[in-house]
Design a protein around this motif. Structure first.
Motif, PDB file in Angstrom:
ATOM      1  N   THR A  99       0.811  -1.227   0.000  1.00 23.36           N
ATOM      2  CA  THR A  99       0.000   0.000   0.000  1.00 23.36           C
ATOM      3  C   THR A  99       0.846   1.281   0.000  1.00 23.36           C
ATOM      4  O   THR A  99       0.292   2.376  -0.116  1.00 23.36           O
ATOM      5  N   ASP A 100       2.170   1.177   0.140  1.00 23.31           N
ATOM      6  CA  ASP A 100       3.005   2.386   0.231  1.00 23.31           C
ATOM      7  C   ASP A 100       3.184   3.047  -1.135  1.00 23.31           C
ATOM      8  O   ASP A 100       3.308   2.365  -2.152  1.00 23.31           O
ATOM      9  N   SER A 101       3.250   4.383  -1.119  1.00 15.18           N
ATOM     10  CA  SER A 101       3.386   5.131  -2.375  1.00 15.18           C
ATOM     11  C   SER A 101       4.842   5.100  -2.854  1.00 15.18           C
ATOM     12  O   SER A 101       5.763   4.850  -2.073  1.00 15.18           O
ATOM     13  N   PHE A 102       5.035   5.400  -4.128  1.00 14.40           N
ATOM     14  CA  PHE A 102       6.400   5.452  -4.665  1.00 14.40           C
ATOM     15  C   PHE A 102       7.211   6.546  -3.967  1.00 14.40           C
ATOM     16  O   PHE A 102       8.392   6.359  -3.670  1.00 14.40           O
ATOM     17  N   ASP A 103       6.587   7.687  -3.692  1.00 16.26           N
ATOM     18  CA  ASP A 103       7.327   8.772  -3.037  1.00 16.26           C
ATOM     19  C   ASP A 103       7.810   8.353  -1.652  1.00 16.26           C
ATOM     20  O   ASP A 103       8.952   8.628  -1.265  1.00 16.26           O
ATOM     21  N   GLN A 104       6.939   7.698  -0.903  1.00 18.29           N
ATOM     22  CA  GLN A 104       7.353   7.228   0.429  1.00 18.29           C
ATOM     23  C   GLN A 104       8.506   6.235   0.306  1.00 18.29           C
ATOM     24  O   GLN A 104       9.444   6.236   1.115  1.00 18.29           O
ATOM     25  N   ARG A 105       8.430   5.392  -0.696  1.00 20.08           N
ATOM     26  CA  ARG A 105       9.463   4.357  -0.864  1.00 20.08           C
ATOM     27  C   ARG A 105      10.802   4.972  -1.286  1.00 20.08           C
ATOM     28  O   ARG A 105      11.861   4.528  -0.848  1.00 20.08           O
ATOM     29  N   LEU A 106      10.753   6.021  -2.105  1.00 17.55           N
ATOM     30  CA  LEU A 106      12.004   6.707  -2.489  1.00 17.55           C
ATOM     31  C   LEU A 106      12.617   7.410  -1.280  1.00 17.55           C
ATOM     32  O   LEU A 106      13.849   7.457  -1.135  1.00 17.55           O
ATOM     33  N   ALA A 107      11.754   7.940  -0.412  1.00 16.45           N
ATOM     34  CA  ALA A 107      12.234   8.721   0.739  1.00 16.45           C
ATOM     35  C   ALA A 107      12.949   7.861   1.779  1.00 16.45           C
ATOM     36  O   ALA A 107      13.614   8.395   2.673  1.00 16.45           O
ATOM     37  N   VAL A 108      12.839   6.550   1.665  1.00 11.91           N
ATOM     38  CA  VAL A 108      13.545   5.648   2.593  1.00 11.91           C
ATOM     39  C   VAL A 108      15.052   5.954   2.595  1.00 11.91           C
ATOM     40  O   VAL A 108      15.716   5.882   3.635  1.00 11.91           O
ATOM     41  N   LEU A 109      15.576   6.352   1.444  1.00 12.33           N
ATOM     42  CA  LEU A 109      17.026   6.600   1.352  1.00 12.33           C
ATOM     43  C   LEU A 109      17.458   7.779   2.213  1.00 12.33           C
ATOM     44  O   LEU A 109      18.637   7.894   2.572  1.00 12.33           O
ATOM     45  N   ASP A 110      16.517   8.662   2.567  1.00  9.54           N
ATOM     46  CA  ASP A 110      16.850   9.809   3.421  1.00  9.54           C
ATOM     47  C   ASP A 110      17.311   9.363   4.809  1.00  9.54           C
ATOM     48  O   ASP A 110      17.933  10.140   5.532  1.00  9.54           O
ATOM     49  N   ALA A 111      16.993   8.143   5.195  1.00 10.39           N
ATOM     50  CA  ALA A 111      17.419   7.637   6.509  1.00 10.39           C
ATOM     51  C   ALA A 111      18.871   7.164   6.501  1.00 10.39           C
ATOM     52  O   ALA A 111      19.382   6.712   7.527  1.00 10.39           O
ATOM     53  N   ALA A 112      19.532   7.266   5.350  1.00  9.26           N
ATOM     54  CA  ALA A 112      20.964   6.963   5.213  1.00  9.26           C
ATOM     55  C   ALA A 112      21.364   5.572   5.716  1.00  9.26           C
ATOM     56  O   ALA A 112      22.271   5.431   6.544  1.00  9.26           O
ATOM     57  N   PRO A 113      20.721   4.544   5.200  1.00 11.21           N
ATOM     58  CA  PRO A 113      21.128   3.181   5.579  1.00 11.21           C
ATOM     59  C   PRO A 113      22.415   2.783   4.845  1.00 11.21           C
ATOM     60  O   PRO A 113      22.870   3.501   3.954  1.00 11.21           O
ATOM     61  N   ASP A 114      22.970   1.619   5.208  1.00  6.99           N
ATOM     62  CA  ASP A 114      24.110   1.072   4.455  1.00  6.99           C
ATOM     63  C   ASP A 114      23.654   0.568   3.094  1.00  6.99           C
ATOM     64  O   ASP A 114      24.358   0.689   2.100  1.00  6.99           O
ATOM     65  N   GLY A 115      22.490  -0.042   3.090  1.00  5.24           N
ATOM     66  CA  GLY A 115      21.988  -0.651   1.871  1.00  5.24           C
ATOM     67  C   GLY A 115      20.475  -0.546   1.813  1.00  5.24           C
ATOM     68  O   GLY A 115      19.818  -0.128   2.782  1.00  5.24           O
ATOM     69  N   CYS A 116      19.930  -0.922   0.665  1.00  2.00           N
ATOM     70  CA  CYS A 116      18.463  -0.944   0.539  1.00  2.00           C
ATOM     71  C   CYS A 116      18.091  -2.047  -0.444  1.00  2.00           C
ATOM     72  O   CYS A 116      18.908  -2.455  -1.273  1.00  2.00           O
TER      73      CYS A 116
END
Ligand code: KMH
Ligand code: ZN
Length: 287
Positions: A99-116
């Motif tokens: 149910t998550d939107s594409f914008d929300q999914r792109l914004a995951v990278l803002d949390a600065a993980p090691d990988g995705c």
């Protein structure tokens, strides 16, 4: 020249990279009490799984009602807490929930993980559809290159491997320079969870790529044995498997890691440390 030619091959293939996927976005805490849904539960689980032999954690988080969320602040706090508590490679899911939107999914990278995670195509997902159209894949991939996050290519179907080749040919190698894939088998709507399908998928991967495999539900064990036999790495966890054996629910994520470590040891490819996995995947140490 295709991008394959400049992909850095694996630094080591002697060990087994074991990823723990402890939570996912699909299961209800009320139905699966062992599911870690609070930050405390996730950190405790991460510590136990690291002790058991995992080196990567694939993370989905939940809100205060235990529902899946992609809240950037909460994701950032989660990355930080996992880094403080463990030396695991922290991989955030960009798949989220269906149910998550594409914008929300792109914004995951803002949390600065090691990988995705980066799923290479749309797939029927039980009664739902997990949407990953080509323009979304491209945007997500470009962003990983810009912000310096190492993607793991999630492949639910053989057609996703063709899309992965197209992505690499179009935009070049990933950040970190090495292609690592995760074959997710046995999803109703995706590729079958059996040894023949593991072999077919692996034959189609880009040259130099490494890969893990996970079989959903009852395909967990056949896929694990096939992956070890074919030189692959392993992903385990409640996201994919809630039953340890027929009629016996998984009581903790760590017991799935322990089983994977035992099988990898028997295959004479012992569990990798996070340091070895970072070298293989091209993930910088941000501790
Ligand atoms: N929850 C699934 C719809 C990923 O993490 O990237 C998608 C998923 C894949 O779990
Ligand atoms: Zn996931």
């Amino acid at each position: 020249m295709t991008a394959d030619a400049s992909i850095r091959p694996a630094a080591t293939a002697a060990g087994t990279l074991i990823t723990i996927a402890p939570t996912g976005a699909e299961l209800e805490k009320s139905a699966v009490p062992a599911l870690p849904v609070t930050l405390d539960e996730l950190v405790t689980t991460a510590r136990a799984c690291r002790e058991a032999g995992a080196c990567v954690i694939h993370v989905h988080i939940r809100d205060s009602d235990a529902r899946p969320t992609l809240d950037t602040g909460q994701l950032t706090d989660t990355v930080q807490a996992l880094r403080e508590a463990t030396d695991l490679i922290v991989q955030l899911s960009t798949g989220g929930a269906v149910t998550d939107s594409f914008d929300q999914r792109l914004a995951v990278l803002d949390a600065a993980p090691d990988g995705c995670s980066l799923t290479c195509g749309t797939v029927n997902f039980g009664d739902d559809v997990f949407m990953n159209p080509w323009p979304f894949m491209c945007e997500l991939y470009r962003r990983t290159q810009e912000v310096g996050v190492v993607p793991e290519f999630e492949l639910f179907d053989l057609g996703h491997i063709a899309a992965l080749h197209r992505l690499l040919d179009t935009f070049g190698p990933p950040y970190g320079g090495h292609v690592h894939c995760d074959l997710v088998l046995g999803v109703p709507g995706g590729m079958a969870g059996d040894a023949a399908t593991v072999v077919a998928a692996v034959a189609a991967l880009p040259a130099g790529a490494t890969w893990s495999a996970t079989g959903v539900g009852r395909t967990s064990l056949p896929v694990m044995f096939a992956a070890l036999a074919a030189g692959g790495h392993l992903r385990v966890g409640l996201e994919d498997t809630i039953t340890f054996a027929r009629g016996r629910p998984v009581v903790a994520n760590a017991e799935l890691v322990e089983r994977a470590v035992t099988l990898a040891g028997l295959a004479q490819r012992p569990a990798m440390t996070p340091e070895q996995a970072r070298a293989m995947l091209g993930v910088p140490d941000r501790h």
